[in-house]
Design an enzyme around this catalytic site. Structure first.
Site, PDB file in Angstrom:
ATOM      1  N   ARG A 100      69.372   8.661  31.812  1.00  0.00           N
ATOM      2  CA  ARG A 100      67.987   8.647  32.275  1.00  0.00           C
ATOM      3  C   ARG A 100      67.699   9.881  33.127  1.00  0.00           C
ATOM      4  O   ARG A 100      68.601  10.481  33.707  1.00  0.00           O
ATOM      5  CB  ARG A 100      67.716   7.388  33.104  1.00  0.00           C
ATOM      6  CG  ARG A 100      67.776   6.098  32.299  1.00  0.00           C
ATOM      7  CD  ARG A 100      67.470   4.897  33.180  1.00  0.00           C
ATOM      8  NE  ARG A 100      67.536   3.645  32.431  1.00  0.00           N
ATOM      9  CZ  ARG A 100      67.350   2.449  32.979  1.00  0.00           C
ATOM     10  NH1 ARG A 100      67.085   2.353  34.267  1.00  0.00           N
ATOM     11  NH2 ARG A 100      67.421   1.363  32.240  1.00  0.00           N
ATOM     12  N   ASN A 139      65.324   8.480  24.491  1.00  0.00           N
ATOM     13  CA  ASN A 139      64.296   9.453  24.859  1.00  0.00           C
ATOM     14  C   ASN A 139      64.873  10.728  25.469  1.00  0.00           C
ATOM     15  O   ASN A 139      65.937  10.691  26.060  1.00  0.00           O
ATOM     16  CB  ASN A 139      63.313   8.812  25.850  1.00  0.00           C
ATOM     17  CG  ASN A 139      62.265   7.970  25.139  1.00  0.00           C
ATOM     18  OD1 ASN A 139      61.728   8.378  24.121  1.00  0.00           O
ATOM     19  ND2 ASN A 139      61.978   6.801  25.673  1.00  0.00           N
ATOM     20  N   HIS A 194      56.063  11.243  20.990  1.00  0.00           N
ATOM     21  CA  HIS A 194      56.142   9.986  21.736  1.00  0.00           C
ATOM     22  C   HIS A 194      56.171  10.383  23.209  1.00  0.00           C
ATOM     23  O   HIS A 194      57.218  10.625  23.783  1.00  0.00           O
ATOM     24  CB  HIS A 194      57.412   9.215  21.358  1.00  0.00           C
ATOM     25  CG  HIS A 194      57.667   8.025  22.245  1.00  0.00           C
ATOM     26  ND1 HIS A 194      56.803   6.971  22.357  1.00  0.00           N
ATOM     27  CD2 HIS A 194      58.700   7.741  23.083  1.00  0.00           C
ATOM     28  CE1 HIS A 194      57.286   6.083  23.207  1.00  0.00           C
ATOM     29  NE2 HIS A 194      58.435   6.532  23.666  1.00  0.00           N
TER      30      HIS A 194
END
Length: 334
Positions: A100, A139, A194
């Site tokens: 992250r 992501n 996205h």
């Protein structure tokens, strides 16, 4: 002395057990990975589910928890290991692993750290399942789908990013809520990245074939007094809002992934806005992956729908590509 099993069962076939035909692997057993796993199980899409992660205790715990619910499921085999040999013969591999973003960390640095992780993950996937389709969920998904394509050596139609499939679902939900209809009766796409530079295709939004733009020509623009443009802003901000409230997002992306997996395993030929190579489309000349409406079937991502976009929508799509390329071009070790 015969065992209980031998006394109970008379074997009529000595062949080895048949290999699974719809084995699904989930890489990463965090919140998103497990939401994907549960969604796949509840939709009865896999005859074998494999989980992989580096956190052995959590991995074993998640596997056992799912196995204990086997009575309520129709997936006969659920396995897990940190060794990628457990993924062998997968039809689809869903990649949710990665790191992250840390506070103050640049997007490029985050991507580069995930590239280094993918350099281990992707070759292992291909080694044990050379014929698989890889669905990237981690992501930033568009860039990591490009990274997966580069590292895997697999053809483009077998590398898919979850892209704006969820963004489009959020879009349809919010529009449907305003109109008082069910989201399945409201049609519309979010394309491009996205993320913050995604493109709301207002020219295609319709209910029962009735274009909302034909009813309100300025819908989604700054001139729109009804502020429909706020719907797209809500789509972009929704993940941040959910994260602020509960710490992460997982259920909606899990449902979204299972829907994509279903289109492939059942050879449905459904159209999904997912991330694919767009070089040569809409005036984009760089090797970037962006979401466009794509046909998904048993072979993977087999074709792209040529949507008739307005000039301003094409411009936004090109800007989305530029945003991704500005990060992508500086990646190392691909």
């Amino acid at each position: 002395m015969a065992s209980v099993q031998e006394k109970l069962i008379t074997c009529v076939c000595q062949d080895k057990p048949a290999k699974p035909t719809n084995k699904i692997t989930i890489v990463g057993v965090g919140q998103v990975g497990m939401a994907c796993a549960v969604s796949v199980l509840l939709k009865e899409l896999a005859d074998e589910l494999a989980l992989v992660d580096i956190l052995e205790d959590k991995l074993k715990g998640e596997m056992m928890d799912l196995q204990h619910g086997s009575l309520f499921l129709k997936t006969p085999t659920i396995v897990a290991d940190k060794d990628y040999s457990v993924t062998a013969n997968s039809r689809i591999v869903v990649v949710t692993g990665g790191v992250r973003q840390q506070e103050g960390e640049s997007r490029l640095n985050l991507v580069q750290r995930n590239v280094n992780i993918f350099k281990f993950i992707i070759p292992q996937i291909v080694k044990y399942s050379p014929d698989c389709i890889i669905l990237v969920v981690s992501n930033p998904v568009d860039i990591l789908t490009y990274v997966t394509w580069k590292l895997s050596g697999l053809p483009q139609h077998r590398i898919i990013g979850s892209g704006t499939n969820l963004d489009s679902a959020r879009f349809r939900h919010l529009i449907a809520e305003k109109l008082g209809v069910h989201p399945t009766s409201c049609h519309g796409f979010i394309l491009g990245e996205h993320g913050d530079s995604s493109v709301a295709v207002w020219s295609g939004v319709n209910v029962a074939g009735v274009s909302l733009q034909s009813l309100k020509p300025d819908i989604g623009t700054d001139e729109d007094c009804c502020k429909w443009k706020e719907v797209h802003k809500q789509v972009v901000d929704s993940a941040y809002e959910v994260i602020k409230l509960k710490g992460y997002t997982n259920w909606a992306i899990g449902f979204s992934v299972a829907e994509i997996v279903e289109s492939i395993t059942k050879n449905l030929g459904r159209v999904h806005p997912v991330s694919t190579m767009v070089k040569g489309m809409y005036g984009i000349e760089t090797e970037v992956f962006l979401s466009l409406p794509c046909v998904l079937n048993g072979n993977g991502l087999t074709s792209v729908i040529n949507q008739k976009l307005k000039d301003n929508e094409v411009g936004q799509l090109q800007k989305s590509a530029e945003t991704l390329w500005s990060i992508q071009k500086d990646l190392k070790d691909l």
